[in-house]
Design a protein around this motif. Sequence first.
Motif, PDB file in Angstrom:
ATOM      1  N   VAL A  41       0.862  -1.184   0.000  1.00 37.75           N
ATOM      2  CA  VAL A  41       0.000   0.000   0.000  1.00 37.75           C
ATOM      3  C   VAL A  41       0.900   1.236   0.000  1.00 37.75           C
ATOM      4  CG1 VAL A  41      -1.778   1.268   1.237  1.00 37.75           C
ATOM      5  CG2 VAL A  41      -1.801  -1.238   1.263  1.00 37.75           C
TER       6      VAL A  41
ATOM      7  N   ASP B 285      -2.643   5.280  -0.637  1.00 40.59           N
ATOM      8  CA  ASP B 285      -3.550   4.193  -0.264  1.00 40.59           C
ATOM      9  C   ASP B 285      -3.913   3.305  -1.442  1.00 40.59           C
ATOM     10  OD1 ASP B 285      -3.542   4.942   2.389  1.00 40.59           O
ATOM     11  OD2 ASP B 285      -5.357   6.158   2.223  1.00 40.59           O
ATOM     12  N   GLU B 286      -2.973   3.190  -2.375  1.00 42.60           N
ATOM     13  CA  GLU B 286      -3.174   2.315  -3.535  1.00 42.60           C
ATOM     14  C   GLU B 286      -2.334   1.053  -3.363  1.00 42.60           C
ATOM     15  OE1 GLU B 286      -3.654   5.916  -6.852  1.00 42.60           O
ATOM     16  OE2 GLU B 286      -1.696   4.940  -6.494  1.00 42.60           O
TER      17      GLU B 286
END
Length: 415
Positions: free
Chosen positions: A365, A369-370
Motif C-alpha cells: 500500500v 492508499d493504492e
Amino acid sequence: MEVKLHDIGEGMTEGDIISYLVKEGDRVSVDQPLVEVQTEKMVAELTSPANGTVKEILIDVGKTITVGTTILTIASEQGADPAPAKEETAATVAPAAPSQKSMIMERPKGAPLSNRVKAAPYTRKVAREHDVDITLVEGTGRAGRITVEDVLRYVEERDNGKTKAAAAPEKTPSVEKEPVHQPEEEFDTIPFKGRRKQIAMKMSQSLFTIPHVCHYEEIDMTELLDFRKELKAMDENISVAAFFIKALAIALKEYPVFNAKLDEENEVIRLEKSVHMGIAADAEEGLIVPVVRDADKKSLRAIHQEMKELTQKAKENKLTVKEITGSTFTISNVGPMGSIGATPIINYPETGLMAFHKTKKMPVVNEHDEIVIRSMMNVTMTFDHRVADGGTAIAFTNRFKSLIENPKKLMLELV
C-alpha cells in the motif's frame, strides 16, 4: 634453527599440516616454501628463514598444532644447530621425589594435579572471562589439552550446580552381570578440523562474548533495480551488493559506532577511520570473509570489480592474509540462495553485521492508499549491545534504507 608455526592471521591459535614441500636432507634457501598449513581461513605456506639443509621434520602430515610449535629444523650453512629440546609430555614426566609424592597423595579433593596446564591462549582468555580456574577443568583434547568447549562445559555444569562428585554415584558392591551387547550403529563421519573447526571456535567466541541483538527491516528495492537496468543499457553492470557496500560505507561514516571495536582491556571503543567491508562468502571448505578495503573511498565500479575478484579467489582458496583480515563491518548477502530471514552471528571483534535476504515482488500500500506491486527485501542488522543501543541501530538502518530506496540520492553522496 627451528621453524615454528607463527600467527599468520588475526586471532589464529592453531593450524593443520597439509603437506611438506621439502624432505629431510634437502638444501633450502631463504624464503623457499617449506610446508603448507591450513589455518582458519586459508592455506598458507611457511618459508625458510635461512639458507641451509632440512635436518628433521617433527610433525606428521594431517596433525593439528598450536601456534609456537616447532614443525621442522634447519641446519644453517654456518653450522649445524643443536637438536631442539623435546616438549615434556605425560609419558616423559620425571618421577617425583618422595617429598613431592607425599604432597601429591595428600592433595585436597578438587585441587589441580599439576600447575602445568595445556591450553591455547584464547582458551585461557575464555576461562578468565567466565571466572574459571583453568587448572580445575578436565581437558578432552590431545594429550589432555583443554579446549574452549571444555571450559564452556565446565561453566554450564558450575552454573547448573552440577559437579562430578555429585553426578557420579557411589560405587557399591554388586553382583556381576553378563554385559549387554548393543548392536553397533552404522554412521558416516566428516573431519572436524581445519577451517570447519576454526569457524566453530570463532563463532563460539563471538556468541559467548557479544550480547547479540537483531533489528529487522524491509526495504523497497524497486527503484534500485530499475536504476541498474538503466546502467546496463549504458554497458555498466554494477551488482546490487556493490550498492549495498557503498550505502553502508556512507551510513557508517555518519554512525561510526558500528564501524568500531570494543577494547575491554583499556575500556575504550575504538572508532575505525576507514571502512573495510567484510563479505561473507560461501566457499567449498566453509565460510570465509574476504575484505574490500577502504570501501568509503572507492567508486561503485571499483567495489564491484574488487568483489568479483575476491569472490573468485575465495572459491579457488587463493586469498592472501591481507585479503581476509582487518574488516571493520561485515555483510552477508544470502538473498540469492533464497533466505527470507536469519539471526547472523557477528564477525568478532566487530560491532555490527547486516544480512540481505531474498527480494520478491509483493503487494504494497503506497502513500496514496493504492495497492501496488513492489520488489521488497528483508534485512537483518545484528549489533553488539555493549557498544550500541537499539535506537541507534534503527537510525543507522533507516539511513541505509533511504539510500537504497532512492539510488539517485545515493549518487549525491558519492565522493
